[in-house]
Structures are given as structure tokens and as C-alpha cells.
Design an enzyme around this catalytic site. Structure first.
Site, PDB file in Angstrom:
ATOM      1  N   PRO A  11       4.584 -20.255  -5.147  1.00 17.01           N
ATOM      2  CG  PRO A  11       2.478 -21.201  -4.865  1.00 17.01           C
ATOM      3  CD  PRO A  11       3.731 -20.858  -4.125  1.00 17.01           C
ATOM      4  CG  ASN A  12       1.656 -16.912  -8.960  1.00 10.01           C
ATOM      5  OD1 ASN A  12       1.559 -17.424 -10.078  1.00 10.01           O
ATOM      6  ND2 ASN A  12       0.678 -16.959  -8.078  1.00 10.01           N
ATOM      7  NE  ARG A  19       1.612 -12.196  -8.877  1.00  9.31           N
ATOM      8  CZ  ARG A  19       1.681 -12.562  -7.614  1.00  9.31           C
ATOM      9  NH1 ARG A  19       2.801 -13.001  -7.097  1.00  9.31           N
ATOM     10  NH2 ARG A  19       0.609 -12.497  -6.849  1.00  9.31           N
ATOM     11  CE1 TYR A  24       3.944  -9.417  -4.234  1.00  4.95           C
ATOM     12  CE2 TYR A  24       2.856  -9.171  -6.350  1.00  4.95           C
ATOM     13  CZ  TYR A  24       2.816  -9.554  -5.029  1.00  4.95           C
ATOM     14  OH  TYR A  24       1.668 -10.075  -4.500  1.00  4.95           O
ATOM     15  CG  ASN A  75       8.040 -14.937  -0.732  1.00  5.76           C
ATOM     16  OD1 ASN A  75       6.870 -15.221  -0.534  1.00  5.76           O
ATOM     17  ND2 ASN A  75       8.423 -13.831  -1.346  1.00  5.76           N
ATOM     18  CB  ALA A  78      -1.033 -17.133  -2.413  1.00  3.48           C
ATOM     19  CG  HIS A  81      -1.679 -15.519   3.109  1.00  4.07           C
ATOM     20  ND1 HIS A  81      -1.082 -14.728   4.076  1.00  4.07           N
ATOM     21  CD2 HIS A  81      -1.149 -15.130   1.924  1.00  4.07           C
ATOM     22  CE1 HIS A  81      -0.246 -13.877   3.482  1.00  4.07           C
ATOM     23  NE2 HIS A  81      -0.272 -14.104   2.188  1.00  4.07           N
ATOM     24  CG  ASP A  88       1.141 -29.699   9.792  1.00  4.95           C
ATOM     25  OD1 ASP A  88       1.096 -28.832  10.698  1.00  4.95           O
ATOM     26  OD2 ASP A  88       0.153 -30.376   9.443  1.00  4.95           O
ATOM     27  CD  GLU A  99       5.870 -15.741   6.987  1.00  2.00           C
ATOM     28  OE1 GLU A  99       4.855 -15.788   6.277  1.00  2.00           O
ATOM     29  OE2 GLU A  99       5.823 -15.678   8.240  1.00  2.00           O
ATOM     30  CG  HIS A 101       5.603 -12.444   2.815  1.00  2.00           C
ATOM     31  ND1 HIS A 101       5.023 -13.306   1.908  1.00  2.00           N
ATOM     32  CD2 HIS A 101       5.483 -13.023   4.029  1.00  2.00           C
ATOM     33  CE1 HIS A 101       4.554 -14.362   2.558  1.00  2.00           C
ATOM     34  NE2 HIS A 101       4.831 -14.213   3.850  1.00  2.00           N
ATOM     35  CG  LEU A 102       9.464  -9.789  -2.790  1.00  2.00           C
ATOM     36  CD1 LEU A 102       9.036 -10.233  -4.179  1.00  2.00           C
ATOM     37  CD2 LEU A 102      10.840  -9.176  -2.818  1.00  2.00           C
ATOM     38  CB  SER A 103       4.152  -6.655  -0.598  1.00  2.00           C
ATOM     39  OG  SER A 103       3.447  -7.859  -0.356  1.00  2.00           O
ATOM     40  NE  ARG A 108      -0.366  -7.074  -1.212  1.00  2.00           N
ATOM     41  CZ  ARG A 108      -0.077  -8.089  -2.009  1.00  2.00           C
ATOM     42  NH1 ARG A 108       0.969  -8.851  -1.755  1.00  2.00           N
ATOM     43  NH2 ARG A 108      -0.814  -8.352  -3.059  1.00  2.00           N
ATOM     44  NE  ARG A 112      -2.481 -10.335  -1.000  1.00  2.00           N
ATOM     45  CZ  ARG A 112      -2.213 -11.260  -1.932  1.00  2.00           C
ATOM     46  NH1 ARG A 112      -1.371 -12.225  -1.667  1.00  2.00           N
ATOM     47  NH2 ARG A 112      -2.786 -11.191  -3.115  1.00  2.00           N
TER      48      ARG A 112
END
Length: 150
Positions: A11-12, A19, A24, A75, A78, A81, A88, A99, A101-103, A108, A112
Site C-alpha cells: 500500500p501507498n 508522498r 521516502y 516492501n 504498513a 506491522h 502466513d 524484506e 523498507h525505504l526508511s 520511526r 513501526r
């Protein structure tokens, strides 16, 4: 054709570049994907991309990956989390997961700091912006190389 790397974005992430660029970065998801396409072509590795804002669609794509890819880079945004369903599905896929993540999720908000993806991932790369994807791609190539040499 089976083999290669599936890169999944949740998402996003379709809003990258617009954004919160201070958090990001200014590169769009398509620009990041184009970098990875170039790396894949140079390495002779098949790569496929999938992005969805819908958890069920991500689950369907992960379930399809089992017999079609050697590594998943994800990635989950959200969903990382709180999605037990993604956890699963990745476990059931039974292929290595990286996995991304950009940040840096650990610098944070506290909610998170916990990822449900991490326990099923071979490893994670966080906090390097778009470079996180390139580093994950290099790691995926090493996993594939190891697998193919066995």
C-alpha cells in the site's frame, strides 16, 4: 518460465516520489523498478514487479509465486506491522524472502519497530531509500546463485 525474482510493493508505494519525499525520497516506484530491470538484464535474471494497495491481491500474488520464482523481495509498507495473513502467505510460499523498507523502521514511530514479515524473511534492508531495493536485488542474486550451484 520459472525462476527469477518477484518484487512486491504494498500500500501507498505507488505514491513514491510524491508522498513525503523528505522521508521516502523523490524517485517514483517506476524509476526504482527501471533501475532493477537494468540490473536484472545485466545479471541475466528474470524479474517481475507487482504493486497493490489491497492485502488480498498481495496474498494472491505471493501464493502464485511458489512455483514461479526463486526469491521474493517485498516492501509491504504498513502491512509489515500488522498483517498476519502476509506473514502466513510468505511462510507458505517456501521460497527465500528479503524484506525492504525505504526508511529505517527502527528510527520511526514505535508501532513501526515490529515487523511480522521479518520472522519469515532471510534478511532485511532498511533505511537506504531506493538503494535498499538495489541492495536487496544483489542479495537475491546471491541467493539464486547459491541455489543454482547446489
Amino acid at each position: 518460465m520459472s525462476g527469477g525474482i518477484l518484487i512486491i510493493n504494498g500500500p501507498n508505494l505507488n505514491l513514491l516520489g510524491r508522498r513525503e519525499p523528505s522521508l521516502y525520497g523523490s524517485r517514483s516506484l517506476e524509476e526504482i523498478n527501471q533501475d532493477l530491470r537494468s540490473m536484472a538484464a545485466a545479471a541475466g535474471i528474470r524479474v517481475d514487479f507487482y504493486q497493490s494497495n489491497h492485502e488480498g491481491e498481495l496474498l494472491d500474488r505471493i501464493q502464485q509465486a511458489r512455483d514461479n520464482f526463486e526469491v521474493i523481495i517485498i516492501n509491504a509498507g504498513a502491512l509489515s506491522h500488522y498483517s498476519i495473513a502476509l506473514h502466513d502467505a510468505l511462510r507458505a510460499a517456501a521460497i527465500p524472502v528479503i524484506e525492504v523498507h525505504l526508511s529505517n523502521i527502527y528510527t520511526r514511530e514505535e508501532f513501526r519497530h515490529h515487523s511480522l514479515i521479518s520472522p519469515v524473511a532471510r534478511g532485511g534492508i532498511f533505511g537506504f531509500g531506493p538503494l535498499s531495493y538495489r541492495l536487496a536485488f544483489l542479495a537475491a542474486c546471491e541467493i539464486i546463485k547459491e541455489k543454482r550451484e547446489k
